[in-house]
Design a protein around this motif. Structure first.
Motif, mmCIF file in Angstrom:
data_model
loop_
_atom_site.group_PDB
_atom_site.id
_atom_site.type_symbol
_atom_site.label_atom_id
_atom_site.label_comp_id
_atom_site.label_asym_id
_atom_site.label_seq_id
_atom_site.Cartn_x
_atom_site.Cartn_y
_atom_site.Cartn_z
ATOM 1 N N GLY A 1 4.051 71.767 -27.296
ATOM 2 C CA GLY A 1 6.025 71.348 -27.547
ATOM 3 C C GLY A 1 6.462 69.670 -27.007
ATOM 4 N N ASP A 2 6.760 69.155 -27.725
ATOM 5 C CA ASP A 2 7.440 68.455 -27.514
ATOM 6 C C ASP A 2 6.387 67.179 -27.158
ATOM 7 N N GLY A 3 5.506 66.797 -27.564
ATOM 8 C CA GLY A 3 4.290 66.174 -27.930
ATOM 9 C C GLY A 3 2.618 66.383 -25.807
ATOM 10 N N MET B 1 -3.480 59.834 -30.307
ATOM 11 C CA MET B 1 -4.586 60.418 -28.892
ATOM 12 C C MET B 1 -5.979 60.284 -29.595
ATOM 13 N N PRO B 2 -6.106 60.357 -28.818
ATOM 14 C CA PRO B 2 -7.719 60.638 -28.840
ATOM 15 C C PRO B 2 -8.690 62.097 -28.859
ATOM 16 N N PRO B 3 -9.313 62.017 -29.676
ATOM 17 C CA PRO B 3 -9.374 63.625 -30.076
ATOM 18 C C PRO B 3 -10.670 63.811 -28.273
ATOM 19 N N GLU C 1 -7.366 61.081 -19.629
ATOM 20 C CA GLU C 1 -7.331 60.583 -21.163
ATOM 21 C C GLU C 1 -5.752 60.628 -21.668
ATOM 22 N N GLY C 2 -4.730 60.412 -21.598
ATOM 23 C CA GLY C 2 -3.500 59.398 -22.446
ATOM 24 C C GLY C 2 -2.508 61.140 -22.933
ATOM 25 N N TYR C 3 -2.785 62.579 -22.065
ATOM 26 C CA TYR C 3 -2.243 63.144 -22.779
ATOM 27 C C TYR C 3 -0.779 64.124 -21.942
ATOM 28 N N ALA C 4 -0.057 64.457 -22.219
ATOM 29 C CA ALA C 4 1.072 65.360 -21.223
ATOM 30 C C ALA C 4 0.589 66.236 -21.072
ATOM 31 N N VAL C 5 0.155 66.357 -19.592
ATOM 32 C CA VAL C 5 0.319 68.070 -19.016
ATOM 33 C C VAL C 5 1.713 68.607 -17.874
ATOM 34 N N GLU C 6 1.977 69.168 -18.728
ATOM 35 C CA GLU C 6 3.450 70.042 -17.734
ATOM 36 C C GLU C 6 2.790 71.199 -16.866
#
Ligand code: SF4
Length: 488
Positions: free
Chosen positions: A26-28, A1-3, A64-69
């Motif tokens: 958690g879980d990425g 992941m990018p900073p 940005e490529g992050y997983a957000v739930e």
């Protein structure tokens, strides 16, 4: 992941957001957490605007490529964390909302103010947007309810007038300083200053002008005799839509606005005479009443000009009747001269000219601050260097402010024969006279009155600002007709 870098931006979506905190979910996954001073709504949920902000954070993090739930909001007042679901439906909702917001923002016509909305009371724009006032003006006068108190009945900041010849004006440590021969004469906190007006041979330093303009404080130059020669202000008002609407106003709309302004002026002149003339008004009162009606029906700008001229002649012929026994200045010359301008020929004319200059100066600043071009008028035709729109709006305020100040300084004995100087067929105020008038003028602007249309208290300074915004609503099409400021 990018900073992670805050603020996060997305040129594609046209969005930017700051992140208070991002936690590991958690879980990425990651969890954006936003801090709010207040409390959640009565059901313990996030306020709609707070939820939208969290969804924008989630949307940009996903970009940005992050997983957000899910996201969270921490409400400090109740020390509560509120959960915000970030599912496909929520992402679709925020994407649609952003697209709608961009459509509204790119529409040349701004949406009208909300009607009777509880949001307005808490909105910082309420004093600019005036939703209740515009709604009241759409309602027939008899059905109007008095409005709630005005959020800012008095405008912050006061003008600083520098009349000391040879003085230098500069800014040091957030204070405006006036010096003469190196000696400090006066000093003001910049937050208390709304304009700097300099008369005659007064120098404003380049660094001072820059510091003033960066704080949106205009600098206005006057000749020694009080002629308004120009002003410097920061970048032009951002409300470009208002300027476009101003230039596009049809001739019929301009004439209708001008009719109402001139009719309002004649009615205010009549009220002024009725209140202050020592002798019976007699036929003049009736004639002015009739002319105010005729002004509302004028077929052309030329006809309106003729009506205005007739009303002014009648009014000024009776003006000396309002000067009481307390006056130390002989106004008998005015009877023979009538109203004279360049140059004013007698003390009463000199006082009137100076007070009109001050009024036009303030309306020029007010109109320009709102986003109007003060040089493009509705009644006064554009002419090089003439602030025609400020002259238009000044019409209804002349009796209420300028002429009222003239009567005050005469009848209270605040000016005497030594405050005037006659030269080359003209009469002008001496520095002492100008100071007395400036004091009385500022007093008048600070005076609070009950607004005749809205029923709340406001200073004349604020009333002028409201009136300019009402004019703005008319040219933008938010109001069908202009309502002049007319006192009873
Ligand atoms: S005051 Fe104006 S900008 Fe603010 S919420 Fe009301 S309508 Fe909207």
């Amino acid at each position: 992941m990018p900073p992670l870098v805050s603020p996060l931006t997305s040129p594609r979506l046209g969005l930017a957001t700051r992140l208070d905190l991002v936690e590991d979910g958690g879980d990425g996954t990651v969890v954006p957490v936003d801090y709010k001073k207040g409390h959640p709504n009565r059901d313990g949920r996030a306020w709609p605007s707070d939820r939208m902000q969290s969804l924008v954070q989630a949307l940009l993090l996903r970009e940005e490529g992050y997983a957000v739930e899910w996201a969270e909001i921490w409400y400090a007042e109740t020390r509560q964390r509120v959960h915000i679901a970030v599912d496909d439906a929520a992402m679709q909702e925020i994407t649609d909302t952003v697209a709608r917001a961009w459509r509204v923002a790119s529409d040349p016509v701004a949406p009208p103010p909300l009607r009777d909305s509880p949001k307005c009371a808490r909105c910082s724009l309420v004093g600019i947007c005036l939703p209740d006032e515009l709604e009241a003006l759409k309602t027939p006068p008899r059905q109007r309810r008095p409005l709630k108190r005005l959020m800012a009945p008095v405008l912050e900041g006061r003008p600083v007038y520098v009349t000391l010849q040879g003085a230098t004006v500069g800014v040091r440590s957030d204070r405006l300083e006036v010096r003469s021969s190196g000696e400090l004469q006066a000093s003001y906190r910049l937050i208390d200053v709304s304009q700097v007006c300099v008369f005659g041979n007064v120098t404003v330093s380049a660094q001072g002008v820059r510091a003033l303009l960066s704080r949106d404080i205009p600098v206005l130059w006057f000749s020694y005799g009080g002629w308004f020669s120009g002003m410097a202000e920061g970048l032009p008002g951002k409300n470009v839509d208002l300027r476009i609407a101003q230039f596009r106003a049809s001739e019929e709309q301009q004439l209708e606005i001008a009719r109402r302004m001139i009719s309002g002026k004649i009615r205010n002149s009549r009220t002024m005479l009725r209140r202050n003339a020592r002798a019976e008004l007699g036929r003049v009162g009736d004639q002015l009443k009739e002319l105010a009606i005729q002004a509302r029906q004028a077929d052309s700008p030329q006809q309106l000009l003729g009506i205005e001229g007739t009303a002014a002649r009648l009014y000024f012929a009776s003006f000396p009747a309002m000067v009481g026994k307390g006056s130390r200045v002989d106004v008998s010359d005015f009877q023979g001269n009538g109203r004279t301008r360049r140059p004013p020929k007698d003390p009463l004319n000199a006082l009137l000219s100076f007070c009109y200059t001050l009024l036009v100066k303030d309306l020029t600043v007010t109109l320009s601050g709102i986003g109007f071009d003060p040089y493009y008028g509705m009644f006064h035709r554009p002419r090089f260097g003439r602030p025609a729109l400020a002259l238009d709006l000044a019409e209804e305020f002349r009796p209420l402010i300028a002429e009222s100040v003239v009567l005050q300084v005469l009848n209270n004995g605040e000016v005497g024969p030594r405050d005037f100087r006659s030269r080359a067929g003209g009469c002008m105020l001496e520095a002492s006279g100008r100071k007395a008038v400036l004091r009385a003028y500022e007093r008048r602007l600070d005076q609070e009155i009950t607004h005749p249309q809205f029923g709340y208290k406001a200073s004349y300074r604020r009333v002028m600002d409201i009136q300019a915004r009402v004019l703005g609503a008319v040219v933008l099409g938010e109001l069908d007709e202009y309502t002049a400021m007319v006192t009873r």
